[in-house]
Write an enzyme that holds these catalytic residues in place. Structure first.
Site, short mmCIF file in Angstrom:
data_model
loop_
_atom_site.label_atom_id
_atom_site.label_comp_id
_atom_site.label_asym_id
_atom_site.label_seq_id
_atom_site.Cartn_x
_atom_site.Cartn_y
_atom_site.Cartn_z
N ASP A 31 0.99 -1.08 0.06
CA ASP A 31 0.11 -0.07 -0.05
C ASP A 31 0.84 1.29 -0.14
OD1 ASP A 31 -3.31 0.27 0.78
OD2 ASP A 31 -1.99 2.06 0.79
N THR A 119 -13.44 -2.50 -8.95
CA THR A 119 -14.55 -2.03 -9.92
C THR A 119 -14.42 -0.86 -10.87
OG1 THR A 119 -16.02 -3.12 -8.03
CG2 THR A 119 -17.28 -1.78 -9.67
N LYS A 205 -20.04 -7.17 -13.61
CA LYS A 205 -19.87 -6.86 -12.06
C LYS A 205 -20.79 -5.56 -12.02
CE LYS A 205 -18.51 -5.32 -8.05
NZ LYS A 205 -18.56 -6.00 -6.71
N ASN A 209 -24.64 -5.21 -9.27
CA ASN A 209 -24.79 -4.02 -8.20
C ASN A 209 -26.19 -3.26 -8.71
OD1 ASN A 209 -23.25 -4.97 -6.30
ND2 ASN A 209 -21.64 -3.51 -6.60
N ARG A 212 -29.33 -4.87 -8.09
CA ARG A 212 -29.87 -4.57 -6.62
C ARG A 212 -30.35 -3.10 -6.30
NH1 ARG A 212 -29.84 -7.80 -2.56
NH2 ARG A 212 -28.85 -7.08 -0.30
N ARG A 245 -41.63 -15.90 -10.08
CA ARG A 245 -40.69 -15.08 -10.76
C ARG A 245 -40.62 -13.65 -10.35
NH1 ARG A 245 -42.71 -18.95 -13.71
NH2 ARG A 245 -44.79 -17.70 -14.15
N GLY A 256 -26.61 3.16 0.81
CA GLY A 256 -25.44 3.35 1.14
C GLY A 256 -24.38 2.15 0.83
N CYS A 259 -20.78 0.69 -3.01
CA CYS A 259 -20.94 0.04 -4.26
C CYS A 259 -22.18 0.49 -4.92
CB CYS A 259 -20.80 -1.58 -4.07
SG CYS A 259 -19.28 -2.19 -2.97
N LYS A 315 -25.35 -0.01 6.54
CA LYS A 315 -26.14 -1.22 6.87
C LYS A 315 -26.11 -1.92 8.16
CE LYS A 315 -23.61 -4.78 4.28
NZ LYS A 315 -23.79 -5.91 3.42
N ARG A 322 -19.79 4.86 5.11
CA ARG A 322 -19.43 5.31 3.83
C ARG A 322 -20.91 5.51 3.19
NH1 ARG A 322 -14.62 1.83 1.23
NH2 ARG A 322 -15.90 0.31 2.27
N1 SAJ Z 1 -30.43 -2.21 0.96
C1 SAJ Z 1 -31.69 -1.87 0.79
N2 SAJ Z 1 -32.71 -2.92 0.71
C2 SAJ Z 1 -32.28 -4.22 0.40
C3 SAJ Z 1 -31.07 -4.55 0.35
C4 SAJ Z 1 -30.03 -3.53 0.75
O1 SAJ Z 1 -32.17 -0.77 1.18
O2 SAJ Z 1 -33.28 -4.96 -0.06
C5 SAJ Z 1 -29.43 -1.02 1.18
C6 SAJ Z 1 -28.55 -1.63 2.46
O3 SAJ Z 1 -29.15 -1.22 3.41
C7 SAJ Z 1 -27.42 -0.74 2.11
C8 SAJ Z 1 -27.36 -0.93 0.50
O4 SAJ Z 1 -28.50 -1.24 0.30
O5 SAJ Z 1 -27.71 0.73 2.52
C9 SAJ Z 1 -26.24 -1.79 0.10
O6 SAJ Z 1 -26.38 -2.91 0.88
P1 SAJ Z 1 -25.93 -4.22 -0.05
O7 SAJ Z 1 -26.16 -5.29 1.46
O8 SAJ Z 1 -27.04 -4.61 -0.87
O9 SAJ Z 1 -24.72 -4.30 -0.51
P2 SAJ Z 1 -23.35 -3.79 -0.24
O10 SAJ Z 1 -23.14 -2.51 -0.77
O11 SAJ Z 1 -22.86 -4.16 1.15
O12 SAJ Z 1 -22.37 -5.14 -1.26
C10 SAJ Z 1 -22.74 -5.24 -2.68
C11 SAJ Z 1 -22.97 -6.43 -3.01
N3 SAJ Z 1 -23.62 -6.61 -4.07
C12 SAJ Z 1 -24.83 -7.46 -4.63
O13 SAJ Z 1 -25.36 -8.18 -3.73
C13 SAJ Z 1 -25.05 -7.48 -5.82
C14 SAJ Z 1 -21.92 -7.29 -2.84
O14 SAJ Z 1 -22.02 -8.59 -3.15
C15 SAJ Z 1 -20.49 -6.77 -3.51
O15 SAJ Z 1 -19.31 -7.18 -3.54
C16 SAJ Z 1 -20.52 -5.33 -3.17
O16 SAJ Z 1 -21.72 -4.58 -3.34
C17 SAJ Z 1 -19.39 -4.72 -3.98
O17 SAJ Z 1 -18.21 -4.48 -3.47
O18 SAJ Z 1 -19.44 -4.26 -5.21
#
Ligand code: SAJ
Length: 430
Positions: A31, A119, A205, A209, A212, A245, A256, A259, A315, A322
């Site tokens: 680093d 990413t 990738k 995200n 989601r 489905r 938040g 990602c 979360k 962050r």
């Molecule tokens: N959240 C919601 N509703 C949901 C799910 C999550 O509001 O139904 C919110 C959470 O509270 C949080 C945010 O979304 O604020 C993100 O949380 P997360 O648990 O969905 O995801 P991250 O950011 O912790 O991690 C994601 C993941 N991506 C996917 O599931 C597709 C993880 O697998 C990735 O590796 C990571 O991003 C990354 O590094 O890209």
């Protein structure tokens, strides 16, 4: 076992370096941050991630992982550096990636492999990294292997997911892909999926995200619609998801982390086609404003009120703040209160709003978090903004005694509805 140099020792680089070391490779974790290097060498770990401390300690104590601020010649170089987004322009900053590639180029030897895990927008491996590496005089795909292999691990479950998630690898050619597969095979227990090129891997990738984030935006809009129709959004989503489905995600106070709120914008890097995806981002970013609207509906105004925000981690059950929805909500409340209570009408020293923040997982001293009892004392409203397990078992009667007002907004729907409704508190769930 091969020698591996992991560039960037953050949330992904550090566990990845420890993983390779614990599977027998000789690893140097590199680093540019000398303070971080010193900290890690003295056994300090900044990242709050279950199991990480023991995992890294094991790697260091075995001698297989060495932390350094110099790059050794290595058979594999893995780039795990940040790719931050400018929040105004929505443009990605690829300077960390470029600098990593520049630092690796002089160390490259024929037969080495460079792996980009960060990413990035589609096209970065071939458009940014490859030309920099080729300044060494070696050709990517011919003399050295070059691939994109994105990380897909979930903060809070990183070590397990590093091993158990499928991995996708796209090389600049087949030989490159095979070289990377041989390395990841040493610890990945599930499928390694290869693809025809690095750009497809980058794109895959990002759309994971984006799926989601966009799905959560749908859930957030459903929550607003449900409120207008007097329907319980969570129950409606639960029932809708019984269809084979349908898989609607959960609403909340915003999205938040580093990602989901960022990666969808990368898709617009070299394309004008971003439309629904950009709108979904705005829906999610607008949730703080929606929650303040709901508070104002109940309180009349948020100005000069005390609002306690429970949860500033992005979360549940992590300490990472962050792009924290809880902190965004605080900013939105502050702005709204200032707008409603012009400076000239306030006595000297009066704050336009009294905000208190609590979080049992966050250790960042700069955030002025308060112990629970103090945060909640005399609050007019309480907002649960993170689904920490500690909040699920809050005692509503004890909270009722401490608060001055009666409004409780549960944006994550984790409070026991029946128990809270048995008090005189008014519970609103998103
Ligand atoms: N959240 C919601 N509703 C949901 C799910 C999550 O509001 O139904 C919110 C959470 O509270 C949080 C945010 O979304 O604020 C993100 O949380 P997360 O648990 O969905 O995801 P991250 O950011 O912790 O991690 C994601 C993941 N991506 C996917 O599931 C597709 C993880 O697998 C990735 O590796 C990571 O991003 C990354 O590094 O890209």
């Amino acid at each position: 076992m091969s020698s591996v140099c992991v560039h960037g020792l953050g949330y992904i680089g550090l566990p990845t370096a420890a993983m390779f070391a614990n599977y027998g490779h000789d690893v140097v974790g590199f680093d540019v941050d000398e303070e971080l290097v010193d900290e890690l060498n003295s056994g300090e770990i900044r990242i709050d991630e279950p199991g990480l401390r023991a995992f890294v300690t094991q790697a260091l104590e075995s001698g297989k992982l060495v932390i350094d601020d110099e790059i050794p010649p290595s058979k594999y170089h893995i780039i795990c550096v940040p790719t931050p987004l400018d929040r105004e322009t929505k443009r990605v900053d690829l300077s960390y990636v470029s600098r990593s590639a520049e630092a690796i180029a002089p160390e490259l030897r024929t037969g080495d492999t460079v792996i980009l895990e960060s990413t990035v927008p589609p096209g970065t491996t071939v458009g940014t990294v490859q030309p920099i590496l080729e300044r060494s005089g070696l050709d990517a795909g011919e003399d050295v292997a070059l691939v994109h292999c994105p990380e897909t691990v979930l903060p809070g479950n990183i070590i397990t997911e590093l091993r158990e998630n499928d991995r996708i690898i796209g090389g600049v050619n087949g030989v490159s892909t095979e070289a990377a597969v041989r390395l990841y095979e040493s610890f990945v227990e599930s499928e390694i999926r290869t693809m025809v090129d690095a750009t497809t891997a980058e794109f895959v990738k990002l759309i994971q995200n984006t799926y989601r984030d966009t799905n959560i935006a749908l859930a957030n809009e459903i929550a607003k619609l449900a409120a207008d129709y007097g329907v319980d959004s969570r129950e409606a989503i639960r029932l809708a998801n019984t269809h084979p489905r349908v898989d609607i995600h959960q609403p909340g106070p915003g999205v938040g982390g580093h990602c989901l709120p960022i990666d969808p914008w990368f898709l617009g890097h070299e394309s004008d086609a971003l439309d629904l995806i950009a709108h979904a981002r705005e829906v999610n970013d607008g949730m703080a404003s929606y929650i303040v609207d709901r508070l104002e509906d109940e309180l009349g105004t948020v100005s000069e009120r005390k609002v306690a925000i429970l949860g500033v981690a992005y979360k549940g059950n992590v300490g990472d703040t962050r792009m924290s929805p809880g902190l965004n909500l605080g900013d939105e409340l502050q702005e709204r209160a200032v707008g409603e209570s012009p400076l000239e009408t306030r006595a000297d020293g009066d704050e336009p709003i009294h905000l208190s923040f609590h979080d049992p997982h966050v250790t960042d001293q700069s955030l002025a978090l308060e112990p629970f009892d103090e945060a909640v004392a005399d609050a007019d409203a309480l907002v649960v903004s993170t689904d920490h397990k500690e909040y699920e078992t809050l005692d509503p009667a004890a909270v009722e005694q401490k608060m001055a007002g009666d409004l409780v907004v549960d944006t994550k729907s984790i409070l026991d509805e029946a128990a809270w409704n048995a008090t005189d508190l008014e519970l609103i769930r998103l």
